[in-house]
Design an enzyme around this catalytic site. Structure first.
Site, PDB file in Angstrom:
ATOM      1  CG  HIS A 196      -1.974  -1.090   1.170  1.00  0.00           C
ATOM      2  ND1 HIS A 196      -3.210  -0.938   0.586  1.00  0.00           N
ATOM      3  CD2 HIS A 196      -1.941  -2.372   1.613  1.00  0.00           C
ATOM      4  CE1 HIS A 196      -3.895  -2.060   0.686  1.00  0.00           C
ATOM      5  NE2 HIS A 196      -3.141  -2.957   1.306  1.00  0.00           N
ATOM      6  CG  ASP A 231      -3.049  -4.067   5.062  1.00  0.00           C
ATOM      7  OD1 ASP A 231      -1.944  -3.589   4.774  1.00  0.00           O
ATOM      8  OD2 ASP A 231      -4.115  -3.602   4.644  1.00  0.00           O
ATOM      9  CD  GLU A 232      -4.789  -6.017   1.271  1.00  0.00           C
ATOM     10  OE1 GLU A 232      -5.566  -5.199   1.757  1.00  0.00           O
ATOM     11  OE2 GLU A 232      -5.162  -7.002   0.616  1.00  0.00           O
ATOM     12  CB  VAL A 233      -0.738 -11.522   5.295  1.00  0.00           C
ATOM     13  CG1 VAL A 233      -0.166 -12.929   5.379  1.00  0.00           C
ATOM     14  CG2 VAL A 233       0.357 -10.481   5.476  1.00  0.00           C
ATOM     15  CG  ASP A 234      -4.271 -15.747   0.695  1.00  0.00           C
ATOM     16  OD1 ASP A 234      -5.184 -15.984   1.523  1.00  0.00           O
ATOM     17  OD2 ASP A 234      -4.236 -16.254  -0.438  1.00  0.00           O
TER      18      ASP A 234
END
Length: 430
Positions: A262, A322-325
């Site tokens: 981001h 963030d945006e960890v799968d």
């Protein structure tokens, strides 16, 4: 014992009609009756005493008294109502507040104590708190207890409340990157947060679309990364104003600078910061997250976050990440076995939870629709984080939240309706 006291308070709430049964969020313990006392706007005063305080005044309480006097009585020229009936012969002249420890010029923290006891009976109208932050929460409860008859007389019911939050971290996130939110909009949100007993403003300042934070160490971040460096930025003075405005309401400002993802807006102002993406063996011309292999990346981050920590005084800083799968981890039996071995599950992990947040992401929200989309929805989160975990009756919550929505309208917060119906305050807003 605590559980039985809570159930008693719920039963008492069901037994008596009136404003005490519409409190939001619901207190830990409340005992109320239909016996009530008059309050005269002409003579009513807030009084306080801070034990062991070296200073002569308390800015947090002084300003809170003015805010709540305006919220309760406004600026109208009130006529002294004639007192009739046995229950209206006692008039409350003041709310006396005793704060056990000083701290009027300090900032709230994760460790801040917000407990308070509120007593309204024949002998006294009294608020006791260990800290000024608890006094603020008690003032909000007091303001919701005061009601006005059709004739214009103000009343408050005989009530005893012992209250404290379930969690110390009760946050609201605002995203000011995807759509810039003007400073007055942020300040108005802080007011509404205080009405709901939120105590953390999670400021998601920057993201891929724009970088509105004005950095004095790296001014190109804003000049090249914001939507408009002349109008759509937050200056050092803006940040200072938000922090002080929040402090006076017992709210921490937790700044978030999301990394390493981001960060597309960052790359416009800092050359070489982002990772070049490839198509086959050649660069594609696009960029991904922060480049982790360059020494210059860590030098930049060190300097930048030293600046950020000097601007935002809270002990904590949010780095996103963030945006960890997580789906892959959940699908892997070895990872699941590892989690089980380490005890990453059941009751031990729950004990580590310090609270939660309502997150208002900004893809489809700006200052034109923020308020009705946020309120009173976020109030439901506020109650789950403040009230006892057994307060889960949806019908009880709906009636109180609908009433509280009308109170928000009266206070100038254009909260969205919950269902079919109306508020008297709707006509006052026209």
């Amino acid at each position: 014992m605590a559980g039985s006291r809570l159930w008693l308070s719920l039963l008492l709430a069901a037994a008596f009609a009136g404003p005490a049964t519409a409190l939001w969020p619901w207190p830990q313990y409340i005992q109320t009756s239909d016996w009530h006392y008059t309050i005269s706007p002409h003579s009513f005063q807030f009084k306080y005493h801070v034990r062991s305080a070296a200073q002569s005044g308390c800015s947090v309480l002084d300003e809170a008294f003015q805010r709540y006097r305006d919220l309760l009585f406004g600026s109208e020229s009130w006529q002294r109502a004639a007192l009739t009936g046995e229950q209206q012969t006692l008039e409350k002249q003041s709310l006396v507040i005793l704060v056990v420890t000083p701290g009027c010029e300090q900032l709230p923290s994760l460790e801040s104590v917000e407990n308070y006891t509120l007593t309204i009976n024949n002998e006294q109208c009294f608020l006791l708190s260990e800290t000024v932050w608890g006094a603020l929460r008690g003032l909000e409860t007091f303001s919701q207890l005061v009601w006005r008859s059709p004739e214009g007389t103000f009343f408050i019911n005989k009530t005893e409340i012992e209250d404290f939050p379930r969690f110390p971290h009760r946050g609201l996130l605002l995203d000011t990157s995807r759509h810039y939110l003007p400073l007055p909009t942020i300040l108005d949100t802080l007011d509404a947060m205080a009405y709901n007993k939120f105590n953390v403003f999670h400021w998601h300042l920057v993201d891929d679309p724009s970088f509105p934070y004005e950095s004095f160490a790296f001014p190109e971040l804003t000049r090249k990364g914001s939507y408009n460096p002349a109008t759509h930025i937050y200056t050092a003075q803006d940040v200072k104003e938000v922090i002080e405005y929040a402090r006076l309401r017992g709210i921490r400002v937790l700044a978030e600078f999301d990394t390493p993802g981001h960060t597309l807006s960052w790359g416009q102002g800092v050359s070489g910061l982002l990772t070049p993406c490839y198509s086959g063996s050649q660069p594609s011309g696009t960029f991904g997250p922060v480049n982790p292999i360059l020494n210059s990346t860590y030098e930049f981050m060190n300097t930048f976050f030293l600046e950020v920590s000097s601007v935002f005084p809270d002990f904590y800083l949010h780095l996103g990440g963030d945006e960890v799968d997580f789906a892959c981890w959940k699908s892997n039996p070895d990872v699941q076995a590892f989690m089980k071995k380490k005890g990453f599950g059941s009751p031990e992990q729950k004990a580590l939870v310090i609270g939660g947040e309502a997150c208002m992401w900004g893809e489809y929200v700006d200052s034109t629709n923020l308020v009705p989309r946020l309120w009173p929805r976020a109030g439901a989160v506020a109650e789950r984080l403040w009230s006892n975990k057994v307060v889960t009756d949806p019908d009880f919550a709906f009636k109180r939240l609908a009433h509280f929505r009308c109170e928000l309208l009266r206070r100038g917060v254009q909260a969205q309706p919950l269902s079919v119906g109306y508020c008297e305050q709707e006509f006052e807003q026209i």
